[in-house]
Design a protein around this motif. Structure first.
Motif, PDB file in Angstrom:
ATOM      1  N   PRO A  82       0.831  -1.210   0.000  1.00  0.00           N
ATOM      2  CA  PRO A  82       0.000   0.000   0.000  1.00  0.00           C
ATOM      3  C   PRO A  82       0.860   1.253   0.000  1.00  0.00           C
ATOM      4  N   LEU A  83       0.426   2.261  -0.753  1.00  0.00           N
ATOM      5  CA  LEU A  83       1.141   3.538  -0.802  1.00  0.00           C
ATOM      6  C   LEU A  83       0.512   4.571   0.120  1.00  0.00           C
ATOM      7  N   GLY A  84      -0.744   4.354   0.493  1.00  0.00           N
ATOM      8  CA  GLY A  84      -1.438   5.284   1.368  1.00  0.00           C
ATOM      9  C   GLY A  84      -2.843   5.563   0.872  1.00  0.00           C
ATOM     10  N   ALA A  85      -3.572   6.316   1.671  1.00  0.00           N
ATOM     11  CA  ALA A  85      -4.951   6.675   1.336  1.00  0.00           C
ATOM     12  C   ALA A  85      -4.978   8.053   0.691  1.00  0.00           C
ATOM     13  N   VAL A  86      -5.819   8.192  -0.310  1.00  0.00           N
ATOM     14  CA  VAL A  86      -5.984   9.463  -1.015  1.00  0.00           C
ATOM     15  C   VAL A  86      -7.439   9.894  -0.912  1.00  0.00           C
ATOM     16  N   LYS A  87      -7.664  11.104  -0.413  1.00  0.00           N
ATOM     17  CA  LYS A  87      -9.026  11.617  -0.300  1.00  0.00           C
ATOM     18  C   LYS A  87      -9.459  12.285  -1.602  1.00  0.00           C
ATOM     19  N   VAL A 175      -7.264  14.242  -4.366  1.00  0.00           N
ATOM     20  CA  VAL A 175      -6.405  15.322  -3.871  1.00  0.00           C
ATOM     21  C   VAL A 175      -5.053  15.310  -4.574  1.00  0.00           C
ATOM     22  N   THR A 176      -4.496  14.121  -4.808  1.00  0.00           N
ATOM     23  CA  THR A 176      -3.185  14.009  -5.440  1.00  0.00           C
ATOM     24  C   THR A 176      -3.183  14.633  -6.829  1.00  0.00           C
ATOM     25  N   GLU A 177      -4.268  14.477  -7.574  1.00  0.00           N
ATOM     26  CA  GLU A 177      -4.339  15.011  -8.936  1.00  0.00           C
ATOM     27  C   GLU A 177      -4.490  16.534  -8.919  1.00  0.00           C
ATOM     28  N   ILE A 178      -5.179  17.040  -7.909  1.00  0.00           N
ATOM     29  CA  ILE A 178      -5.301  18.496  -7.767  1.00  0.00           C
ATOM     30  C   ILE A 178      -3.939  19.101  -7.449  1.00  0.00           C
ATOM     31  N   LEU A 179      -3.227  18.510  -6.499  1.00  0.00           N
ATOM     32  CA  LEU A 179      -1.921  19.026  -6.091  1.00  0.00           C
ATOM     33  C   LEU A 179      -0.903  18.950  -7.226  1.00  0.00           C
ATOM     34  N   PHE A 180      -1.074  17.996  -8.135  1.00  0.00           N
ATOM     35  CA  PHE A 180      -0.114  17.774  -9.218  1.00  0.00           C
ATOM     36  C   PHE A 180      -0.312  18.736 -10.389  1.00  0.00           C
ATOM     37  N   THR A 181      -1.474  19.392 -10.456  1.00  0.00           N
ATOM     38  CA  THR A 181      -1.819  20.178 -11.646  1.00  0.00           C
ATOM     39  C   THR A 181      -1.618  21.670 -11.418  1.00  0.00           C
ATOM     40  N   PRO A 182      -0.719  22.307 -12.187  1.00  0.00           N
ATOM     41  CA  PRO A 182      -0.571  23.767 -12.095  1.00  0.00           C
ATOM     42  C   PRO A 182      -1.855  24.459 -12.549  1.00  0.00           C
ATOM     43  N   ALA A 197     -11.873   8.102   1.029  1.00  0.00           N
ATOM     44  CA  ALA A 197     -10.424   7.913   1.136  1.00  0.00           C
ATOM     45  C   ALA A 197     -10.104   6.564   0.518  1.00  0.00           C
ATOM     46  N   THR A 198      -9.418   6.575  -0.609  1.00  0.00           N
ATOM     47  CA  THR A 198      -9.115   5.363  -1.363  1.00  0.00           C
ATOM     48  C   THR A 198      -7.671   4.960  -1.127  1.00  0.00           C
ATOM     49  N   VAL A 199      -7.465   3.720  -0.681  1.00  0.00           N
ATOM     50  CA  VAL A 199      -6.110   3.207  -0.499  1.00  0.00           C
ATOM     51  C   VAL A 199      -5.592   2.711  -1.843  1.00  0.00           C
ATOM     52  N   TYR A 200      -4.448   3.262  -2.245  1.00  0.00           N
ATOM     53  CA  TYR A 200      -3.815   2.841  -3.489  1.00  0.00           C
ATOM     54  C   TYR A 200      -2.687   1.870  -3.178  1.00  0.00           C
ATOM     55  N   THR A 201      -2.625   0.814  -3.972  1.00  0.00           N
ATOM     56  CA  THR A 201      -1.692  -0.278  -3.743  1.00  0.00           C
ATOM     57  C   THR A 201      -0.929  -0.584  -5.023  1.00  0.00           C
ATOM     58  N   ALA A 202       0.356  -0.852  -4.886  1.00  0.00           N
ATOM     59  CA  ALA A 202       1.196  -1.230  -6.026  1.00  0.00           C
ATOM     60  C   ALA A 202       1.488  -2.723  -5.959  1.00  0.00           C
ATOM     61  N   ALA A 203       1.593  -3.343  -7.129  1.00  0.00           N
ATOM     62  CA  ALA A 203       1.900  -4.770  -7.190  1.00  0.00           C
ATOM     63  C   ALA A 203       2.669  -5.076  -8.465  1.00  0.00           C
ATOM     64  N   VAL A 204       3.424  -6.175  -8.420  1.00  0.00           N
ATOM     65  CA  VAL A 204       4.159  -6.654  -9.594  1.00  0.00           C
ATOM     66  C   VAL A 204       3.222  -7.516 -10.433  1.00  0.00           C
ATOM     67  N   CYS A 205       3.188  -7.256 -11.725  1.00  0.00           N
ATOM     68  CA  CYS A 205       2.340  -8.039 -12.620  1.00  0.00           C
ATOM     69  C   CYS A 205       2.964  -9.416 -12.846  1.00  0.00           C
ATOM     70  N   THR A 206       2.129 -10.435 -12.879  1.00  0.00           N
ATOM     71  CA  THR A 206       2.604 -11.804 -13.039  1.00  0.00           C
ATOM     72  C   THR A 206       3.374 -11.980 -14.340  1.00  0.00           C
ATOM     73  N   ALA A 232       3.510  14.921   0.739  1.00  0.00           N
ATOM     74  CA  ALA A 232       3.499  16.127  -0.083  1.00  0.00           C
ATOM     75  C   ALA A 232       2.680  15.937  -1.347  1.00  0.00           C
ATOM     76  N   CYS A 233       2.629  14.685  -1.818  1.00  0.00           N
ATOM     77  CA  CYS A 233       1.865  14.379  -3.033  1.00  0.00           C
ATOM     78  C   CYS A 233       0.390  14.110  -2.747  1.00  0.00           C
ATOM     79  N   GLY A 234      -0.001  14.075  -1.470  1.00  0.00           N
ATOM     80  CA  GLY A 234      -1.402  13.912  -1.135  1.00  0.00           C
ATOM     81  C   GLY A 234      -1.801  12.568  -0.569  1.00  0.00           C
ATOM     82  N   PHE A 235      -0.830  11.692  -0.325  1.00  0.00           N
ATOM     83  CA  PHE A 235      -1.120  10.387   0.288  1.00  0.00           C
ATOM     84  C   PHE A 235      -1.106  10.531   1.807  1.00  0.00           C
ATOM     85  N   GLU A 236      -2.029   9.847   2.459  1.00  0.00           N
ATOM     86  CA  GLU A 236      -2.079   9.832   3.914  1.00  0.00           C
ATOM     87  C   GLU A 236      -1.782   8.429   4.413  1.00  0.00           C
ATOM     88  N   ALA A 237      -1.073   8.345   5.519  1.00  0.00           N
ATOM     89  CA  ALA A 237      -0.699   7.038   6.078  1.00  0.00           C
ATOM     90  C   ALA A 237      -1.931   6.283   6.568  1.00  0.00           C
TER      91      ALA A 237
END
Length: 237
Positions: A82-87, A175-182, A197-206, A232-237
């Motif tokens: 998991p990378l964290g929760a994004v609101k 929130v992450t997409e808002i913070l990323f966009t000038p 609040a959506t938890v984003y998770t990374a995984a290796v593809c089979t 800083a990118c908008g992820f919460e623990a």
């Protein structure tokens, strides 16, 4: 002596993680000699892309979708991090006054006052699906139908809003997409009654041809040492 060209690591990711990947990709290239070829968009479309056979070493989606892909054997369950929760938040154009969205009544009034509402795909994007649900719960889906301006993903929606000269616009996406966009600014997360609040998770593809490097990228994205970057990118623990 010329250095060899870096290899390519293919990434499919929900738009929520684009800012984080962008922050760390140069360091990853320097340390591991892999260039990240990232495709970012609505999580449903990214999942569809993987299932359709698009090259993918690392995939970053909502935890629920990663779990589905682990069950179907498309990602290595043991590799999930998991990378964290994004609101989901509300945005205005840079320089425009902030609006009150601190309660359901205030959010309803702000939406009714907006000239245009920018948000991601209401069928495939986490925040877009949720925003349409919020409009229905507030009884605004029919009233505001003519002001809805959906885009394929949150980054595209925020860029379009930033580029539009019309005043009085509101955006709703991760929130992450808002913070990323000038050109756009985060007002606040949605009020408690409508919080997502959506938890984003990374995984290796089979099917990854570079599973070791894929795991190293995930370790970098999720490492405790990069917690401040994730915040800083908008992820919460």
């Amino acid at each position: 002596m010329a250095h060899p060209s870096p290899s390519i690591l293919h990434l499919l990711s929900g738009g929520a993680a684009q800012g984080l990947v962008t922050q760390l990709q140069d360091r990853f290239r320097s340390q591991h000699h892999f260039e990240i070829a990232g495709t970012f968009g609505a999580v449903g479309l990214m999942k569809d892309g993987l299932l359709a056979g698009k090259p993918c070493d690392v995939i970053i989606l909502s935890q629920a979708l990663i779990s589905q892909l682990a069950e179907s054997g498309h990602v290595q369950a043991a590799s999930e991090r998991p990378l964290g929760a994004v609101k989901t938040g509300v945005a205005v154009k840079t320089g425009e006054p902030a609006v009150d969205v601190g309660s359901a009544a205030a959010l309803k009034a702000a939406l009714q006052a907006a000239c245009g509402l920018y948000f991601p795909d209401p069928m495939k994007a986490t925040a877009g699906i949720h925003f349409m649900r919020v409009l229905r719960e507030l009884g605004l889906d029919a009233e505001l139908a003519g002001r809805l301006r959906p885009y394929p993903n949150g980054a595209a929606a925020m860029k379009a809003m930033a580029d539009c000269n019309e005043p009085g616009l509101l955006g709703c996406t991760q929130v992450t997409e808002i913070l990323f966009t000038p050109g756009v600014e985060l007002v606040a997360a949605l009020p408690k009654a409508f919080e997502l609040a959506t938890v984003y998770t990374a995984a290796v593809c089979t099917a990854s041809q570079n599973a070791q490097a894929a795991g190293e990228l995930i370790a970098m994205l999720a490492s405790p040492g990069n917690a401040a970057t994730r915040r800083a990118c908008g992820f919460e623990a």
